[in-house]
Scaffold this active site. Structure first.
Site, PDB file in Angstrom:
ATOM      1  N   ASP A  82      -5.839   5.669   1.599  1.00  0.00           N
ATOM      2  CA  ASP A  82      -5.978   4.229   1.417  1.00  0.00           C
ATOM      3  C   ASP A  82      -7.322   3.820   2.008  1.00  0.00           C
ATOM      4  O   ASP A  82      -7.858   4.484   2.900  1.00  0.00           O
ATOM      5  CB  ASP A  82      -4.828   3.534   2.156  1.00  0.00           C
ATOM      6  CG  ASP A  82      -4.788   2.044   1.929  1.00  0.00           C
ATOM      7  OD1 ASP A  82      -5.542   1.327   2.618  1.00  0.00           O
ATOM      8  OD2 ASP A  82      -4.009   1.594   1.070  1.00  0.00           O
ATOM      9  N   THR A 121      -5.630   0.381  -4.012  1.00  0.00           N
ATOM     10  CA  THR A 121      -4.388  -0.211  -4.505  1.00  0.00           C
ATOM     11  C   THR A 121      -4.585  -1.560  -5.173  1.00  0.00           C
ATOM     12  O   THR A 121      -3.669  -2.068  -5.811  1.00  0.00           O
ATOM     13  CB  THR A 121      -3.380  -0.365  -3.349  1.00  0.00           C
ATOM     14  OG1 THR A 121      -4.008  -1.046  -2.253  1.00  0.00           O
ATOM     15  CG2 THR A 121      -2.903   0.988  -2.872  1.00  0.00           C
ATOM     16  N   ALA A 151       9.275  -9.996  -2.666  1.00  0.00           N
ATOM     17  CA  ALA A 151       9.748  -9.880  -4.051  1.00  0.00           C
ATOM     18  C   ALA A 151       9.430  -8.483  -4.557  1.00  0.00           C
ATOM     19  O   ALA A 151       8.389  -7.919  -4.219  1.00  0.00           O
ATOM     20  CB  ALA A 151       9.094 -10.918  -4.942  1.00  0.00           C
ATOM     21  N   HIS A 158       0.834  -1.201   0.000  1.00  0.00           N
ATOM     22  CA  HIS A 158       0.000   0.000   0.000  1.00  0.00           C
ATOM     23  C   HIS A 158       0.870   1.252   0.000  1.00  0.00           C
ATOM     24  O   HIS A 158       0.594   2.216  -0.722  1.00  0.00           O
ATOM     25  CB  HIS A 158      -0.907   0.003   1.232  1.00  0.00           C
ATOM     26  CG  HIS A 158      -1.937  -1.081   1.224  1.00  0.00           C
ATOM     27  ND1 HIS A 158      -3.276  -0.838   1.032  1.00  0.00           N
ATOM     28  CD2 HIS A 158      -1.821  -2.423   1.378  1.00  0.00           C
ATOM     29  CE1 HIS A 158      -3.952  -1.975   1.071  1.00  0.00           C
ATOM     30  NE2 HIS A 158      -3.082  -2.951   1.293  1.00  0.00           N
TER      31      HIS A 158
END
Length: 349
Positions: free
Chosen positions: A116, A138, A348, A14
């Site tokens: 958010d 998001t 990742a 986020h």
């Protein structure tokens, strides 16, 4: 001076997405200044300090304002879902948010507060200061469609999703089995359910919703939302598809990560990517089941593995240890799949 204030939730995905939104705003409005409010949570969200430091040095028009730390006793939360803690943390931050917006307003005109969806509690604070509020969603449009339609579904039944043996027909997306809805929304008696419902009710009351997607990727879901099919009892605010927003360095830095080098060496459209977010944790048994499925599939894959959640209610929100892949995964799995698979620890890019 005119400014835009961005208010992300603490989760790494986020936060990085919100920072990239700030860069995009500056690209189209270089005269603006961007202030990003940073909340320090009492639980693990991954290390973002190096990434934020690089952004500060590269984009002088973007500044980070760290809000005072909120004391939140982790063992007082009876809900098993971390999302409950996130919503509550951001609700308790409202006085700090109010003070921050007043401080920013002293030297610039705040054109918008972009929040958010976990920061829904911020809406009345912005309204009190006459600052237009926008959501930055998001995730994709399909997920947004389900949230916008959620209040209507809630009003049609008194039974929890976990106990409903039916498919939910949500505009813009394929039918979803009720028990397959997000885990925090399965039990109507859970505090997490209450928070998600409140967020879903307030989404249409914003000045607009910015989505990290693009119309060609999700045409059906975007059209359903834009046509007003997902908000049953009122108007749908303007929708802005501005994605995909991707950090150029993946939020990491220090050269090209090994996993990306491996990915570039694989045939196009051949790799299955498994990643469940910075808060997505599985038990050791579940990890082994996923591994067995990957091995039997015969497909190329990249899999981000995090350690199982810490045991005990007082430890469930603490940072997990670095995963020991040899003990967590089936014996010999890594050797047997190394020619077509790549396992990444924890995160990742």
């Amino acid at each position: 001076m005119e400014s835009v204030v961005l208010y992300p939730s603490p989760g790494m995905g986020h936060l990085i997405s919100m920072v990239e939104l700030g860069k995009l705003i500056l690209k189209h409005h270089p005269s603006f200044s961007i202030t990003i409010l940073i909340v320090t949570p009492p639980y693990n969200t991954g290390s973002t300090a190096p990434y934020l430091s690089r952004v500060s040095s590269t984009f002088p028009s973007i500044s980070f304002l760290h809000l005072p730390t909120i004391s939140l006793p982790l063992d007082s939360f009876h809900s098993p879902h971390l999302e409950t803690l996130v919503f509550e943390l951001l609700r308790l931050n409202n006085p700090n948010l109010h003070q921050a917006l007043l401080s920013i307003s002293d030297h610039s005109t705040v054109r918008a507060l972009i929040i958010d969806f976990f920061c829904t509690a911020a809406l009345p604070v912005a309204a009190q200061l006459n600052i237009p509020s926008y959501y930055f969603f998001t995730s994709g449009a399909a997920c947004l469609a389900s949230f916008l339609y959620f209040p209507f579904i809630h009003n049609q039944t008194t039974i929890s999703f976990k106990d409903l043996n039916i498919h939910l027909h949500i505009p813009g997306i394929p039918p979803v089995l009720a028990s397959d809805m997000p885990k925090p929304m399965l039990d109507r008696e859970d505090k997490a359910y209450e928070f998600f419902l409140d967020m879903s009710v307030h989404l249409p009351r914003s000045a607009g919703i910015i989505i990290n997607t693009f119309e060609a990727l999700e045409p059906r879901a975007v059209k359903a939302i834009s046509d007003g099919l997902c908000v049953v009892d009122g108007p749908t605010p303007p929708i802005f598809c501005i994605g995909p927003l991707i950090a150029a360095d993946g939020g990491g830095g220090g050269g090209v990560p090994e996993c990306l080098t491996w990915l570039d060496s694989q045939p196009k459209r051949s790799v299955l990517f498994l990643c469940f977010g910075s808060l997505g944790l599985f038990s050791e048994e579940q990890l082994k089941e996923i591994a067995i499925g990957l091995e039997r599939s015969g497909k190329r894959f990249m899999w981000v593995v995090r350690s199982p959640p810490s045991g005990g209610p007082s430890r469930r929100f603490l940072p997990p240890a670095d995963p020991d892949l040899n003990s967590l995964l089936p014996d010999g799995f890594l050797d047997r799949t190394k020619a077509r698979g790549f396992v990444v620890k924890t995160w990742a890019p």
